[in-house]
Write a protein that holds these residues in place. Structure first.
Motif, mmCIF file in Angstrom:
data_model
loop_
_atom_site.group_PDB
_atom_site.id
_atom_site.type_symbol
_atom_site.label_atom_id
_atom_site.label_comp_id
_atom_site.label_asym_id
_atom_site.label_seq_id
_atom_site.Cartn_x
_atom_site.Cartn_y
_atom_site.Cartn_z
ATOM 1 N N HIS A 457 43.201 -50.647 93.898
ATOM 2 C CA HIS A 457 43.090 -49.475 94.764
ATOM 3 C C HIS A 457 43.039 -48.192 93.935
ATOM 4 C CE1 HIS A 457 43.480 -46.993 98.300
ATOM 5 N NE2 HIS A 457 44.587 -46.431 97.811
ATOM 6 N N ARG A 458 43.908 -48.111 92.930
ATOM 7 C CA ARG A 458 43.868 -46.929 92.063
ATOM 8 C C ARG A 458 42.539 -46.834 91.317
ATOM 9 N NH1 ARG A 458 49.290 -48.440 90.991
ATOM 10 N NH2 ARG A 458 48.621 -49.454 89.064
ATOM 11 N N ALA A 459 42.035 -47.981 90.847
ATOM 12 C CA ALA A 459 40.733 -47.975 90.157
ATOM 13 C C ALA A 459 39.619 -47.532 91.093
ATOM 14 C CB ALA A 459 40.437 -49.367 89.586
ATOM 15 N N PHE A 460 39.666 -47.978 92.337
ATOM 16 C CA PHE A 460 38.648 -47.574 93.298
ATOM 17 C C PHE A 460 38.703 -46.074 93.552
ATOM 18 C CE2 PHE A 460 37.679 -46.537 97.723
ATOM 19 C CZ PHE A 460 36.338 -46.912 97.777
ATOM 20 N N ARG A 461 39.911 -45.543 93.673
ATOM 21 C CA ARG A 461 40.038 -44.110 93.905
ATOM 22 C C ARG A 461 39.503 -43.308 92.729
ATOM 23 N NH1 ARG A 461 43.846 -42.277 97.704
ATOM 24 N NH2 ARG A 461 44.384 -40.578 96.282
ATOM 25 N N ARG A 464 35.672 -43.645 92.658
ATOM 26 C CA ARG A 464 35.085 -42.851 93.731
ATOM 27 C C ARG A 464 35.086 -41.374 93.370
ATOM 28 N NH1 ARG A 464 31.691 -43.215 98.099
ATOM 29 N NH2 ARG A 464 32.189 -41.532 99.589
ATOM 30 N N THR A 465 36.181 -40.931 92.793
ATOM 31 C CA THR A 465 36.249 -39.520 92.383
ATOM 32 C C THR A 465 35.216 -39.216 91.307
ATOM 33 O OG1 THR A 465 38.613 -39.504 92.901
ATOM 34 C CG2 THR A 465 37.786 -37.749 91.496
ATOM 35 N N ARG A 466 35.116 -40.131 90.326
ATOM 36 C CA ARG A 466 34.134 -39.926 89.242
ATOM 37 C C ARG A 466 32.696 -39.935 89.766
ATOM 38 N NH1 ARG A 466 36.019 -43.447 86.338
ATOM 39 N NH2 ARG A 466 34.662 -45.209 86.846
ATOM 40 N N TYR A 467 32.440 -40.817 90.720
ATOM 41 C CA TYR A 467 31.091 -40.899 91.288
ATOM 42 C C TYR A 467 30.744 -39.628 92.050
ATOM 43 C CZ TYR A 467 27.719 -41.927 94.958
ATOM 44 O OH TYR A 467 26.668 -41.849 95.826
ATOM 45 N N MET A 468 31.675 -39.101 92.795
ATOM 46 C CA MET A 468 31.409 -37.893 93.549
ATOM 47 C C MET A 468 31.208 -36.708 92.627
ATOM 48 S SD MET A 468 31.196 -38.882 96.606
ATOM 49 C CE MET A 468 31.031 -37.238 97.325
ATOM 50 N N GLU A 486 23.158 -44.310 100.204
ATOM 51 C CA GLU A 486 24.351 -43.936 99.451
ATOM 52 C C GLU A 486 25.189 -45.167 99.116
ATOM 53 O OE1 GLU A 486 28.313 -41.104 99.833
ATOM 54 O OE2 GLU A 486 26.964 -41.351 101.540
ATOM 55 N N ASN A 487 25.345 -46.046 100.096
ATOM 56 C CA ASN A 487 26.125 -47.262 99.833
ATOM 57 C C ASN A 487 25.460 -48.127 98.780
ATOM 58 O OD1 ASN A 487 27.996 -46.479 101.714
ATOM 59 N ND2 ASN A 487 27.026 -47.616 103.399
ATOM 60 N N ALA A 488 24.144 -48.232 98.869
ATOM 61 C CA ALA A 488 23.413 -49.051 97.883
ATOM 62 C C ALA A 488 23.530 -48.450 96.494
ATOM 63 C CB ALA A 488 21.942 -49.177 98.309
ATOM 64 N N ASP A 491 27.039 -48.950 95.224
ATOM 65 C CA ASP A 491 27.227 -50.351 94.873
ATOM 66 C C ASP A 491 26.493 -50.696 93.594
ATOM 67 O OD1 ASP A 491 28.326 -52.969 95.808
ATOM 68 O OD2 ASP A 491 26.193 -53.509 95.679
ATOM 69 N N GLY A 492 25.269 -50.158 93.441
ATOM 70 C CA GLY A 492 24.495 -50.459 92.223
ATOM 71 C C GLY A 492 25.136 -49.874 90.998
ATOM 72 N N VAL A 493 25.614 -48.639 91.118
ATOM 73 C CA VAL A 493 26.264 -48.001 89.977
ATOM 74 C C VAL A 493 27.524 -48.758 89.593
ATOM 75 C CG1 VAL A 493 27.426 -45.914 89.205
ATOM 76 C CG2 VAL A 493 25.284 -45.728 90.461
ATOM 77 N N GLU A 494 28.286 -49.151 90.585
ATOM 78 C CA GLU A 494 29.520 -49.885 90.298
ATOM 79 C C GLU A 494 29.217 -51.249 89.709
ATOM 80 O OE1 GLU A 494 32.558 -48.800 90.385
ATOM 81 O OE2 GLU A 494 31.861 -46.833 91.013
#
Length: 563
Positions: A457-461, A464-468, A486-488, A491-494
């Motif tokens: 969860h912390r990694a996702f947060r 997400r912050t870095r992506y934004m 946006e979702n694609a 998802d692709g970047v991740e």
């Protein structure tokens, strides 16, 4: 047996799938945890059933509600066990335990109090009955005061009725305002002694029949008056006895019982009839007496008139004067007799009305006394019929017992405290056992899963912050207007970043493995062919596993449809 073990796993708040991966001794520990949850559940069922039994005797209400309450306690204890985590800091562990301990203590008191009341049921019942008896005495005293007030009114009315009856009796003993003892010599003045003797003899002869009958009437009146007075006294006595029977002061039975009916039939009614008969007879004798006295005076006047006729030699003036005086006297006497009879009749009518009015008032007041007695009986019966089995009444009785220090109240209070603490300990035993038990394999697995989820969860947060941040500084801001794109993109970047990190980890792993294998090959001698073959098999197995991991990773990272 396996399903029963799963049921105990569920009661302990543990996951069945995770526990089945643990050793048998760990599973037995959680079976014991589940069994401790059943203990307060059983106590809750007993306590709730007893508490409801103080309100109703309907088993269809008691047992279903008690079962629901037991299930609530079971659910709360299970939630307390499931939410407890041993791998925490001491401060958080104590705060969590304290909060859950407060909840458990409250639930324990809720369960323990009815059970303590059940254990002290006989003592509490004796205190309740003692309070009931005291309340009955208070109510009885209040009604006794009210009855004494009504009895005072009855006594006043009885006194007034007795006074009116005395006046009624006196009306039969009144005398005419006449000169009954008048000397015969004054009838005709100027007579000689011989003439007066002759006149007196003539008058006595003319009035003899009336005087004899008048003597008989007066004798009868003198006989009947004491009888009538005595009868009135007895009538007043039996009337009072009859009223006391109605009030239950003698026989203890309120209302018109057998003795009351006997008094009314054997004593009151005969005396009332006799009183009525004697009163009528006295009234008749009084009227007859009046008539006889009038006739005697008329006979006396006639005798005087005859004697005057014989006295022709008396002067005309004396005769005329004697006739005038005799006529005037007769007129006065007749007028007095008529006025007396009229006055006495009017007086008796007035006295009779007053007696009837007071008798009606007496009957009304006696009815009030009977109503008060009935109300007292109903009130006392209602107090005796009250069950007084509710929790509040029993609790107040228990506290009253505690306050009676010189009668064993302190001992009862200490016993109550000890039993309450014991029941609280039993009710909180699941949480206490869990708190003081050493963490086992199940706790380790659960803590590992929670730690994994927290880390992801912390990694996702962070991702997400870095992506934004990158999105805000780049040229892809328009992509956010299309949610699927946006979702694609996200998802692709991740996936790309994850694939790069995965490949980097595999490369690092392969380099470390190659260096290790190289060192091992250098240490193997020429004659150690078996060892070399084992190393070749390990190398082959390693690269096969590495290849399998790559295939699994990239096959699970398929691009979303529609992109």
């Amino acid at each position: 047996m396996h399903s029963m073990k799963r049921a105990f796993f569920w009661l302990s708040g543990a996951g069945t799938e995770t526990l089945e991966k643990c050793p048998a001794w760990e599973q037995r520990k959680y079976v014991a945890f589940g069994a401790t949850v059943l203990v307060p559940c059983a106590f809750a069922f007993i306590a709730c059933a007893y508490a409801l039994s103080t309100l109703t005797d309907n088993a269809r209400v008691i047992y279903p509600v008690a079962a629901v309450w037991a299930f609530i306690i079971l659910t709360i204890d299970r939630a307390l066990l499931a939410g407890y985590r041993p791998y925490m800091s001491l401060v958080r562990k104590l705060s969590q335990f304290s909060l859950r301990l407060v909840v458990a203590v409250l639930m324990g008191i809720t369960i323990a109090h009815p059970l303590v009341l059940l254990l002290f049921r006989d003592t509490v019942s004796s205190v309740i009955e003692k309070d009931r008896a005291a309340e009955i005495e208070v109510v009885r005293g209040g009604f006794q005061t009210e009855k004494e007030k009504v009895r005072g009114q009855i006594t006043t009315l009885e006194t007034a009725i007795a006074e009116q009856r005395t006046k009624w009796n006196e009306s039969f003993q009144a005398k005419f305002i006449l000169q009954e003892n008048e000397d015969a010599s004054s009838a005709i003045p100027g007579l000689t002694a011989e003439q007066q003797t002759e006149l007196k003899a003539a008058i006595d002869e003319a009035t003899a029949p009336f005087r004899e009958r008048l003597a008989v009437v007066e004798k009868q009146s003198d006989e009947y008056n004491p009888q009538y007075a005595k009868l009135q006294t007895e009538l007043g006595f039996w009337q009072a006895e009859f009223e006391r029977e109605l009030n239950g002061q003698r026989s203890g039975m309120r209302g018109e019982g057998p003795r009351a009916r006997s008094i009314r039939a054997d004593q009151l009614e005969p005396r009332r009839e006799e009183s009525k008969r004697l009163g009528g007879l006295l009234e008749h004798l009084t009227a007859e007496k009046s008539t006889l006295q009038t006739q005697a005076r008329q006979a006396e006047a006639g005798a005087i008139k005859l004697f005057e006729t014989k006295l022709a030699e008396i002067a005309a003036a004396n005769k005329a004067e004697a006739d005038r005086v005799a006529g005037l006297k007769q007129k006065v006497e007749n007028d007095q007799a008529e006025q007396f009879v009229t006055q006495q009749n009017s007086l008796r009518d007035t006295i009779k009305q007053q007696i009837d009015t007071r008798l009606a008032e007496l009957n009304r007041v006696q009815g009030e006394l009977a109503a008060v007695a009935t109300e007292e009986t109903d009130r006392l019966a209602a107090l005796r019929a009250e069950p007084r089995r509710d929790i509040l009444t029993q609790t107040l009785a228990l506290h009253a017992l505690f306050q009676a220090g010189n009668e064993g109240g302190q001992f009862a209070f200490y016993t109550y405290i000890v039993l309450t603490l014991l029941f609280m300990l039993v009710d909180t035993i699941p949480l206490i056992v869990k708190f003081f038990t050493k963490p086992g394999p199940y706790d380790t697995l659960v803590d590992r899963d929670e730690l994994t989820f927290d880390t992801e969860h912390r990694a996702f947060r962070q991702s997400r912050t870095r992506y934004m941040d990158q999105l805000a500084s780049g040229n892809l801001i328009a992509v956010t207007r299309n949610q699927r794109l946006e979702n694609a993109l996200v998802d692709g970047v991740e996936h790309t970043r994850a694939a790069r990190e995965f490949l980097d980890s595999l490369v690092e792993m392969e380099k470390a493995f190659a260096e290790k294998m190289k060192l091992e090959e250098q240490n193997i001698g020429v004659a150690e062919s078996d060892k070399r073959a084992a190393l070749e098999a390990i190398k082959k197995r390693f690269y096969q596993d590495l290849n399998h991991r790559m295939e699994v990773f990239f096959s699970s990272r398929q691009a979303p449809e529609g992109v």
